[in-house]
Design an enzyme around this catalytic site. Structure first.
Site, mmCIF file in Angstrom:
data_model
loop_
_atom_site.group_PDB
_atom_site.id
_atom_site.type_symbol
_atom_site.label_atom_id
_atom_site.label_comp_id
_atom_site.label_asym_id
_atom_site.label_seq_id
_atom_site.Cartn_x
_atom_site.Cartn_y
_atom_site.Cartn_z
ATOM 1 N N LYS A 22 22.033 -40.039 2.687
ATOM 2 C CA LYS A 22 20.711 -40.053 2.064
ATOM 3 C C LYS A 22 20.415 -38.744 1.350
ATOM 4 O O LYS A 22 19.931 -38.730 0.209
ATOM 5 C CB LYS A 22 19.644 -40.313 3.128
ATOM 6 C CG LYS A 22 18.214 -40.192 2.628
ATOM 7 C CD LYS A 22 17.208 -40.391 3.735
ATOM 8 C CE LYS A 22 17.030 -39.158 4.594
ATOM 9 N NZ LYS A 22 16.042 -38.204 4.031
ATOM 10 N N ASN A 23 20.699 -37.634 1.995
ATOM 11 C CA ASN A 23 20.346 -36.329 1.440
ATOM 12 C C ASN A 23 21.233 -35.924 0.267
ATOM 13 O O ASN A 23 20.925 -34.944 -0.423
ATOM 14 C CB ASN A 23 20.389 -35.258 2.528
ATOM 15 C CG ASN A 23 19.248 -35.398 3.514
ATOM 16 O OD1 ASN A 23 18.219 -35.990 3.198
ATOM 17 N ND2 ASN A 23 19.430 -34.882 4.717
ATOM 18 N N ARG A 93 9.666 -36.312 0.795
ATOM 19 C CA ARG A 93 9.859 -34.898 0.473
ATOM 20 C C ARG A 93 10.701 -34.724 -0.788
ATOM 21 O O ARG A 93 10.453 -33.820 -1.598
ATOM 22 C CB ARG A 93 10.549 -34.220 1.670
ATOM 23 C CG ARG A 93 11.010 -32.800 1.445
ATOM 24 C CD ARG A 93 9.875 -31.822 1.465
ATOM 25 N NE ARG A 93 10.353 -30.446 1.437
ATOM 26 C CZ ARG A 93 9.567 -29.396 1.443
ATOM 27 N NH1 ARG A 93 8.267 -29.555 1.488
ATOM 28 N NH2 ARG A 93 10.065 -28.177 1.409
ATOM 29 N N CYS A 117 8.288 -36.139 6.294
ATOM 30 C CA CYS A 117 7.911 -35.858 7.674
ATOM 31 C C CYS A 117 6.888 -34.732 7.715
ATOM 32 O O CYS A 117 7.056 -33.698 7.067
ATOM 33 C CB CYS A 117 9.148 -35.485 8.493
ATOM 34 S SG CYS A 117 10.330 -36.842 8.662
ATOM 35 N N ARG A 123 5.698 -27.599 4.849
ATOM 36 C CA ARG A 123 6.998 -27.235 4.288
ATOM 37 C C ARG A 123 6.742 -26.783 2.850
ATOM 38 O O ARG A 123 6.909 -27.538 1.891
ATOM 39 C CB ARG A 123 7.949 -28.434 4.351
ATOM 40 C CG ARG A 123 8.141 -28.942 5.780
ATOM 41 C CD ARG A 123 8.868 -30.259 5.835
ATOM 42 N NE ARG A 123 10.274 -30.129 5.534
ATOM 43 C CZ ARG A 123 11.127 -31.157 5.462
ATOM 44 N NH1 ARG A 123 10.684 -32.379 5.649
ATOM 45 N NH2 ARG A 123 12.397 -30.967 5.189
ATOM 46 N N PRO A 124 6.316 -25.536 2.690
ATOM 47 C CA PRO A 124 5.897 -25.065 1.374
ATOM 48 C C PRO A 124 7.050 -25.019 0.382
ATOM 49 O O PRO A 124 8.226 -24.927 0.756
ATOM 50 C CB PRO A 124 5.364 -23.654 1.664
ATOM 51 C CG PRO A 124 6.068 -23.232 2.916
ATOM 52 C CD PRO A 124 6.223 -24.486 3.727
ATOM 53 N N ASP A 126 7.276 -22.606 -2.008
ATOM 54 C CA ASP A 126 7.138 -21.314 -2.665
ATOM 55 C C ASP A 126 8.451 -20.808 -3.246
ATOM 56 O O ASP A 126 8.471 -20.190 -4.326
ATOM 57 C CB ASP A 126 6.548 -20.283 -1.698
ATOM 58 C CG ASP A 126 7.348 -20.153 -0.408
ATOM 59 O OD1 ASP A 126 7.786 -21.187 0.131
ATOM 60 O OD2 ASP A 126 7.528 -19.021 0.063
ATOM 61 N N ASP A 309 18.402 -31.362 11.495
ATOM 62 C CA ASP A 309 18.198 -32.811 11.559
ATOM 63 C C ASP A 309 18.918 -33.462 12.742
ATOM 64 O O ASP A 309 18.740 -34.659 12.982
ATOM 65 C CB ASP A 309 18.657 -33.479 10.257
ATOM 66 C CG ASP A 309 17.616 -33.377 9.161
ATOM 67 O OD1 ASP A 309 16.498 -32.899 9.437
ATOM 68 O OD2 ASP A 309 17.910 -33.775 8.020
ATOM 69 N N ILE A 331 14.793 -23.366 11.589
ATOM 70 C CA ILE A 331 14.723 -23.848 10.214
ATOM 71 C C ILE A 331 13.338 -24.394 9.864
ATOM 72 O O ILE A 331 12.732 -23.989 8.876
ATOM 73 C CB ILE A 331 15.790 -24.941 9.955
ATOM 74 C CG1 ILE A 331 17.185 -24.446 10.356
ATOM 75 C CG2 ILE A 331 15.772 -25.362 8.486
ATOM 76 C CD1 ILE A 331 17.664 -23.240 9.607
ATOM 77 N N ARG A 402 13.484 -44.761 7.030
ATOM 78 C CA ARG A 402 13.615 -43.845 5.898
ATOM 79 C C ARG A 402 15.037 -43.285 5.796
ATOM 80 O O ARG A 402 15.488 -42.942 4.693
ATOM 81 C CB ARG A 402 12.630 -42.678 6.019
ATOM 82 C CG ARG A 402 11.169 -43.055 5.762
ATOM 83 C CD ARG A 402 10.288 -41.812 5.801
ATOM 84 N NE ARG A 402 10.897 -40.769 5.001
ATOM 85 C CZ ARG A 402 11.014 -39.500 5.389
ATOM 86 N NH1 ARG A 402 10.554 -39.117 6.567
ATOM 87 N NH2 ARG A 402 11.572 -38.613 4.600
#
Length: 445
Positions: A22-23, A93, A117, A123-124, A126, A309, A331, A402
């Site tokens: 998936k990722n 995300r 999630c 989970r910025p 920046d 994960d 993390i 998901r």
């Protein structure tokens, strides 16, 4: 809405085929927005996050056809930047990758705040924003999301990431691929899905080198061309099934895996007393366990360290391991919310902090009703239900869907007693057989 009904206490035996990652598939799908020609993607996992991504991209003008449940034909010629549907963007995300794609194609971006999630502390983005600014974009937030524009266009830049963020690395690769000049991303993420994205883009004519190291270099090109590409296997799905066998006992062979991606998981399972035989040539891993586990300490790290994960799934194993185990989460902040649900089965924590959990093993877990809090926490709930005495129910299954393709079907084939049914059902009356359909009315060839 649906739930899973699981009767535990059964060891797992057999063979399970691992789906595409998936990722890896998600950033590659967003990368197709950079390409005006057609790409064929094989081994795309049939999970909800992919369906949501397809819905986002098709709404933005990208042509996507399902040639099979796991093969997609994608053409980005009619991509319309800054038109993403807020409702879908807020679900995942990975929708943040639109920023890199839009800036790379049009020099401007506008998206709603991405979803996914929901962990305490958020989970910025920046690091993403600072990277874009180094390339010449002016970035800001508005009430509902992010907006940015490069008045003079993007240009190559040297970018240092304060931490090796996967998301920021993906976004900067997408932004730099079509940007004139030379871009260097230092302290880049090294995960296999970063390597896969770079390989895909290079197959399309990009010039990306050193992906998989801490310094990625990109020479911008004027255009991309089509290609055919196969998504690599999902190391987190594989790790989840490996951990499930370790907890229930039994012996299962995973096929279609890259053992080198699983080394951190394999090492920790062996430390707990589980037998793991990996075969790179055959792309298989066999896990055998008698269900008796030893306590361990682990700390999540960026790849090639232990993956965040897989942290919840190992918490499930620690629940029945002899002794006291320790998890240090380095993390993602606030990732321990799922523990409150696991405690319903008898999981015993003897101390919790924002980034550390101590879990004391117990002889046996008991069945309970649980509600998935997030994707991987939901997977951990499936695991403790498989290990527990009695019948458990797990709600919010859509969060598990998901990232896992047909989790109940794969576990049933290994001997588990697991049924999917409507949430309001008082008994395990199964829903209609799960099938993969092209979302949003897309045609199947």
């Amino acid at each position: 809405m649906e739930k899973l009904i699981i009767t535990g206490g059964r060891p797992l035996y057999g063979t399970v085929a691992i789906s595409g990652m998936k990722n890896a598939a998600l950033p590659i799908l967003f990368a197709c927005a950079l390409n005006r020609e057609t790409c064929i993607l094989h081994n795309v996992p049939a999970v909800k996050d992919i369906e949501t991504t397809v819905a986002i991209l098709t709404a933005m003008g990208i042509s996507i056809r399902y040639l099979s449940p796991t093969t997609l034909e994608v053409n980005g010629a009619n991509f319309r930047p800054c038109t993403s549907p807020n409702a879908f963007v807020r679900r995942i995300r990975a929708s943040s990758y639109l920023m890199g794609a839009e800036l790379g194609v049009a020099g401007k971006t506008r998206i709603a705040f991405p979803g996914g999630c929901d962990f305490d502390g958020g989970r910025p983005l920046d690091l993403h924003m600072k990277g874009f600014e180094a390339m010449g974009a002016e970035m800001s937030t508005y009430n509902d999301g992010y907006v940015g524009e490069a008045p003079d266009g993007l240009s190559g830049a040297k970018i240092y990431l304060n931490k090796a963020s996967v998301g920021a690395t993906v976004n900067l690769i997408l932004a730099a691929t079509l940007t004139p000049g030379h871009t260097v991303i230092s302290n880049a993420a090294r995960e296999p899905h970063i390597v896969s994205l770079a390989r895909f883009l290079n197959e399309c004519g990009a010039n990306i080198v050193n992906a998989g190291t801490s310094e990625i270099q990109i020479e911008g090109v004027s255009a991309l061309h089509g290609c055919t590409y196969r998504i690599p296997p999902d190391m987190i799905e594989a790790g989840t099934y490996m951990a499930a066998v370790a907890g229930t006992g039994g012996s299962v062979t995973l096929t279609g895996v890259y053992p080198e991606h699983l080394q951190a998981t394999i090492d920790k399972l062996r430390e707990m007393g589980v037998e793991v035989i990996d075969n790179n040539a055959l792309e298989t891993v066999t896990v055998s366990s008698d269900g008796h586990l030893s306590a361990i300490e682990l700390e999540t790290q960026f790849y090639p360290g232990f993956p965040t994960d897989m942290q919840p799934q190992f918490a499930a194993l620690m629940a029945v391991a002899k002794g006291t185990s320790v998890i240090r989460e380095a993390i993602i902040n606030g990732r321990f919310a799922y523990l409150e649900q696991l405690k319903r089965t008898g999981v015993k924590t003897i101390g919790e902090a924002k980034d550390t959990a101590y879990i004391e093993g117990v002889a046996k877990l008991s069945a309970a009703n649980m509600t998935a809090t997030d994707l991987r926490g939901g997977a951990a709930m499936v695991m403790v239900a498989l290990m527990a005495n009695g019948t458990s129910e797990i709600r919010n299954v859509h969060l598990i869907d998901r990232g896992y393709d047909n989790i109940e079907g794969k576990l049933t084939a290994l001997g588990a007693d697991i049924v999917r049914c409507d949430e309001d059902a008082d008994y395990p009356a199964p829903v209609s057989e799960k099938s993969v359909k092209a979302p949003s009315g897309l045609p199947m060839k």
